[in-house]
Design a protein around this motif. Structure first.
Motif, PDB file in Angstrom:
ATOM      1  N   LEU A   1       0.833  -1.211   0.000  1.00  0.00           N
ATOM      2  CA  LEU A   1       0.000   0.000   0.000  1.00  0.00           C
ATOM      3  C   LEU A   1       0.866   1.258   0.000  1.00  0.00           C
ATOM      4  O   LEU A   1       0.551   2.256   0.648  1.00  0.00           O
ATOM      5  CB  LEU A   1      -0.944  -0.003   1.222  1.00  0.00           C
ATOM      6  CG  LEU A   1      -2.097  -1.014   1.142  1.00  0.00           C
ATOM      7  CD1 LEU A   1      -2.802  -1.118   2.491  1.00  0.00           C
ATOM      8  CD2 LEU A   1      -3.105  -0.633   0.059  1.00  0.00           C
ATOM      9  N   ASN A   2       1.988   1.213  -0.741  1.00  0.00           N
ATOM     10  CA  ASN A   2       2.903   2.358  -0.736  1.00  0.00           C
ATOM     11  C   ASN A   2       2.413   3.522  -1.572  1.00  0.00           C
ATOM     12  O   ASN A   2       3.086   4.543  -1.659  1.00  0.00           O
ATOM     13  CB  ASN A   2       4.300   1.900  -1.171  1.00  0.00           C
ATOM     14  CG  ASN A   2       5.043   1.283   0.012  1.00  0.00           C
ATOM     15  OD1 ASN A   2       5.285   1.950   1.014  1.00  0.00           O
ATOM     16  ND2 ASN A   2       5.322   0.012  -0.059  1.00  0.00           N
ATOM     17  N   ALA A   3       1.221   3.363  -2.164  1.00  0.00           N
ATOM     18  CA  ALA A   3       0.651   4.513  -2.888  1.00  0.00           C
ATOM     19  C   ALA A   3      -0.400   5.218  -2.044  1.00  0.00           C
ATOM     20  O   ALA A   3      -0.985   6.207  -2.469  1.00  0.00           O
ATOM     21  CB  ALA A   3       0.023   4.032  -4.190  1.00  0.00           C
ATOM     22  N   VAL A   4      -0.633   4.740  -0.816  1.00  0.00           N
ATOM     23  CA  VAL A   4      -1.746   5.289  -0.012  1.00  0.00           C
ATOM     24  C   VAL A   4      -1.357   6.588   0.698  1.00  0.00           C
ATOM     25  O   VAL A   4      -2.200   7.353   1.126  1.00  0.00           O
ATOM     26  CB  VAL A   4      -2.237   4.213   1.003  1.00  0.00           C
ATOM     27  CG1 VAL A   4      -3.186   4.781   2.027  1.00  0.00           C
ATOM     28  CG2 VAL A   4      -2.899   3.064   0.249  1.00  0.00           C
ATOM     29  N   ASN A   5      -0.058   6.884   0.797  1.00  0.00           N
ATOM     30  CA  ASN A   5       0.424   8.159   1.368  1.00  0.00           C
ATOM     31  C   ASN A   5      -0.023   8.329   2.819  1.00  0.00           C
ATOM     32  O   ASN A   5      -0.550   9.364   3.215  1.00  0.00           O
ATOM     33  CB  ASN A   5      -0.089   9.322   0.500  1.00  0.00           C
ATOM     34  CG  ASN A   5       0.593  10.652   0.814  1.00  0.00           C
ATOM     35  OD1 ASN A   5      -0.062  11.663   0.958  1.00  0.00           O
ATOM     36  ND2 ASN A   5       1.889  10.668   0.950  1.00  0.00           N
ATOM     37  N   ASN A   6       0.176   7.236   3.611  1.00  0.00           N
ATOM     38  CA  ASN A   6      -0.202   7.310   5.026  1.00  0.00           C
ATOM     39  C   ASN A   6       0.597   8.409   5.719  1.00  0.00           C
ATOM     40  O   ASN A   6       1.792   8.569   5.459  1.00  0.00           O
ATOM     41  CB  ASN A   6       0.073   5.961   5.714  1.00  0.00           C
ATOM     42  CG  ASN A   6      -0.730   4.842   5.083  1.00  0.00           C
ATOM     43  OD1 ASN A   6      -0.303   4.242   4.113  1.00  0.00           O
ATOM     44  ND2 ASN A   6      -1.933   4.598   5.609  1.00  0.00           N
ATOM     45  N   GLY A   7      -0.063   9.165   6.607  1.00  0.00           N
ATOM     46  CA  GLY A   7       0.628  10.326   7.171  1.00  0.00           C
ATOM     47  C   GLY A   7       0.611  10.373   8.682  1.00  0.00           C
ATOM     48  O   GLY A   7       0.035   9.517   9.345  1.00  0.00           O
TER      49      GLY A   7
END
Ligand SMILES: CCCCCCCCCCCC(=O)SCCNC(=O)CCNC(=O)[C@H](O)C(C)(C)COP(=O)(O)OP(=O)(O)OC[C@H]1O[C@@H](n2cnc3c(N)ncnc32)[C@H](O)[C@@H]1OP(=O)(O)O
Ligand SMILES: Cc1cc2nc3c(=O)[nH]c(=O)nc-3n(C[C@H](O)[C@H](O)[C@H](O)COP(=O)(O)OP(=O)(O)OC[C@H]3O[C@@H](n4cnc5c(N)ncnc54)[C@H](O)[C@@H]3O)c2cc1C
Length: 615
Positions: free
Chosen positions: A201-207
């Motif tokens: 899920l490295n495109a989800v841009n978790n912040g």
């Protein structure tokens, strides 16, 4: 409209840098969700059924590794639908629905994910200004994980401990603007960035998100269930857990997601097994299709059956969810506990089984299953995350166990809800039901197992209240490890023992008790035992496993190394932690290749036109 070439670049994601992956994900997402918006305009999808459309997009070839806009649809909008009153829905839903604002859902913190009553972010009501003051009192209070929050969302739902008139009323939800809608710069008092690279899920841009006495209007508290009046008076909800509604919804939806991922993985593995020829049954013959091996069929066919079983279950759960929510609207809360227990159990079981099945599909494809191009490793990364997010599986199963034990204890005094009515029959027949090798016979067998396990759990609960003993000597501890290893595998391989040894039911029950006692006995020495492996931090290379236990500081230090956090628009949260905010910002700015531009170009080129409906 963007041209296909420009959007997809043609470069497989595996060969992009962390930053390029994000930029690629933004480009792909604005194209994909412009289609959703087109369908809205043509009335082909609505606020009540958009999930099918979005569910089909997320994890599809266009958004293979998730999307920075995923949480906007998956939790931001459902939270508004579920927690906002009519007036607030009128204000926020249209803007969320046409994506003129992009939202996230910020509940989990560095220090708390499961125990949400322990969340540390505070929202303190100031009657003089009719505002709530949001604050992150510690580093562990920083929101950590919200999807899309790193560089993308400009609003989010924040779950915080509500204080008014000096009293804490527990966790409540607030809608909060975190970035300027024109410039996309973080607003004053907001510290925000992305948490760094993950297993998938490295495109989800978790912040991450920290508040420094950040003020919002009173009317930004989502007030469908509980309210705070202008003078600070707190009006409580009919049921304290109605605030948890967004999580129940997402758990129900995750069961549908698992159907999609499992169907995909077993399709890949089964088709490959029909193509792949390996080894001869008889010398001189042509090599046979690996799908002809019984071992290969054992690996794959149960996944085909499971995909159908999960689909039927998901549809039934969705019907139950809608039934119970209609009853909630009429003020009937009777089936809420059952819905919660069902959503917990089915989210946990379907995600755990799907993760195991997808891994088995990968293994069934041999070396080629290990290739990223097979899409099996990526699919595994997606599904294994679902065992953790939206409620870690162990904890959710404990919620279901709690509901079942409680149901058993009220067996004679209360009418049973539909999904547990079988307990009455199993109890009435006192388990003397004979075994039959039919589908009905197997289902009845598992109902009897469930009944017995519930009785054992109820009994254990009583027993374990009575005694707890711990033994300190190393010899004792090593004996305990031997004990643990033997009883663990005896229970894991119970079917073989029941088949080939005279072990009795009573002995199995005492074996289980002994196993749990050994766990309890080993607990005080667990950390000492792993320290005894004497693995230095340099060898572990893990933010979670370092000897000094500074987990959260190390997680934040690693997060700040992400290239996406080098951009000057981000505020260094670690810096605020040790007080060197401005020196660190300047240090980071000088390192960033983008230090000439305050906002990633994708905002102005893609995101802003998309949000303004110009794409
Ligand atoms: C590529 C594309 C895909 C990409 C897709 C990517 C999507 C990613 C989305 C992920 C987003 C997130 O992870 S958002 C964050 C998700 N986080 C979570 O789910 C947190 C998990 N933790 C919890 O939900 C809570 O802490 C619990 C339920 C475990 C415990 O809550 P609690 O308040 O401590 O309650 P507890 O004392 O245990 O129980 C008290 C009573 O409340 C009841 N109770 C508890 N919860 C509920 C509930 N929701 N509804 C009704 N009743 C409830 C219990 O049954 C019990 O009843 P009685 O027995 O007293 O009768
Ligand atoms: C890919 C991904 C996306 C996410 N997206 C979001 C998001 O958008 N918004 C958001 O708010 N959160 C998000 N999360 C966070 C997620 O909800 C939490 O990670 C999850 O709730 C688990 O909490 P935790 O990480 O604190 O783990 P913990 O709760 O600390 O769990 C660690 C271990 O402790 C055990 N444990 C904890 N409590 C108990 C107990 N009572 N009894 C027995 N064992 C226990 C667990 O079983 C587990 O083995 C995301 C997480 C991931 C991985």
């Amino acid at each position: 409209m963007l041209s296909k070439r420009e959007v997809f670049d043609g470069v497989p994601e595996e060969y992009l840098s962390h930053k390029e992956r994000y930029e690629n994900a933004i480009r792909n997402s604005v194209v994909a969700f412009s289609l959703v918006r087109k369908m809205q305009e043509e009335g082909k999808t609505s606020i009540n059924n958009y999930r099918d459309v979005v569910g089909g997009l997320l994890g599809s070839s266009v958004l293979r590794d998730g999307s920075p806009l995923g949480l906007h649809y998956i939790m931001f909008m459902p939270a508004i639908l579920n927690q906002a009153n009519e007036e607030q829905q009128e204000k926020w839903l249209p803007r969320a629905w046409n994506c003129s604002i992009i939202g996230s859902y910020a509940q989990t913190e560095l220090g708390h994910g499961t125990f949400i009553r322990g969340l540390e972010t505070t929202a303190t009501y100031d009657a003089a200004t009719k505002q709530f003051v949001l604050h992150s009192p510690t580093l562990t209070a920083y929101k950590w994980w919200p999807g899309g929050l790193g560089q993308t969302a400009n609003y989010c739902i924040v779950v915080a401990q509500l204080y008014t008139k000096g009293q804490c009323h527990g966790i409540h939800s607030f809608i909060i603007q975190v970035r300027d809608e024109e410039t996309h710069m973080p607003l004053p008092g907001i510290k925000i960035g992305e948490i760094g690279a993950k297993l998938g899920l490295n495109a989800v841009n978790n912040g991450f998100l920290g508040f420094d006495n950040y003020r919002i209007p009173r009317t930004n508290m989502l007030m469908k269930h509980a309210q705070v009046l202008e003078d600070g008076t707190y009006v409580k909800s009919r049921h304290s857990k109605l605030n948890y509604g967004a999580m129940v919804f997402v758990r129900v939806v995750i069961v549908f997601d698992m159907v999609n991922y499992l169907s995909k993985a077993v399709t890949i593995a089964t088709r490959f097994s029909a193509v792949r020829r390996q080894c001869q049954l008889k010398a001189g013959e042509t090599e046979c299709q690996i799908l002809d091996y019984v071992t290969q069929q054992h690996k794959l066919f149960v996944s085909i059956a499971a995909a159908h079983a999960f689909r039927i279950t998901a549809n039934k759960l969705w019907l139950t969810f809608n039934e119970v929510n209609e009853q909630l609207v009429e003020g009937n809360l009777q089936r809420l506990p059952e819905l919660h227990a069902l959503a917990c159990c089915l989210k946990a079981v379907t995600t755990a089984d799907t993760a195991a099945c997808v891994e088995r599909c990968r293994l069934a494809c041999g070396g080629h299953g290990y290739m990223m191009s097979s899409s099996l490793p990526l699919t595994y990364g997606l599904v294994t995350a679902a065992c953790t997010y939206e409620g870690e599986n162990t904890v959710l199963l404990l919620q279901t166990a709690r509901f079942l034990v409680k149901t058993y204890q009220q067996l004679d005094s209360k009418a049973l809800t539909p999904t547990v009515a079988y307990l009455k029959t199993a109890a009435a027949e006192r388990f003397c039901v004979g075994w039959s090798n039919t589908t009905e016979g197997i289902i009845r067998g598992f109902q009897v197992v469930a009944m017995r396990v519930i009785i054992m759990s109820t009994f254990n609960e009583e027993v374990q209240e009575m005694s707890r003993t711990v033994s300190p000597q190393l010899k004792e501890v090593l004996h305990q490890l031997v004990d643990l290893y033997c009883t663990y595998w005896a229970l894991e391989k119970l079917s073989d023992l029941l088949l080939y040894t005279p072990i009795s039911q009573k002995e199995v029950e005492s074996l289980r008790l002994r196993y749990e006692e050994t766990l309890t006995n080993l607990r005080p020495n667990a950390v000492g035992l792993v320290d005894a492996f004497d693995l230095r931090d340099e060898m572990l290379q893990s933010t979670l496993g370092s000897y000094d236990g500074r987990v959260y500081e190390r997680l934040m230090e690693e997060a700040m190394k992400s290239p996406l956090n080098a951009e000057p628009m981000l505020q260094s949260t670690l810096g605020s932690y040790d007080g060197r905010v401005y020196e660190r910002l300047m240090e980071e700015a000088m390192k960033s290749p983008l230090n000439a531009e305050p906002v990633n170009y994708t905002f102005h080129k893609y995101l802003k036109p998309f949000m303004q409906g110009k794409l």
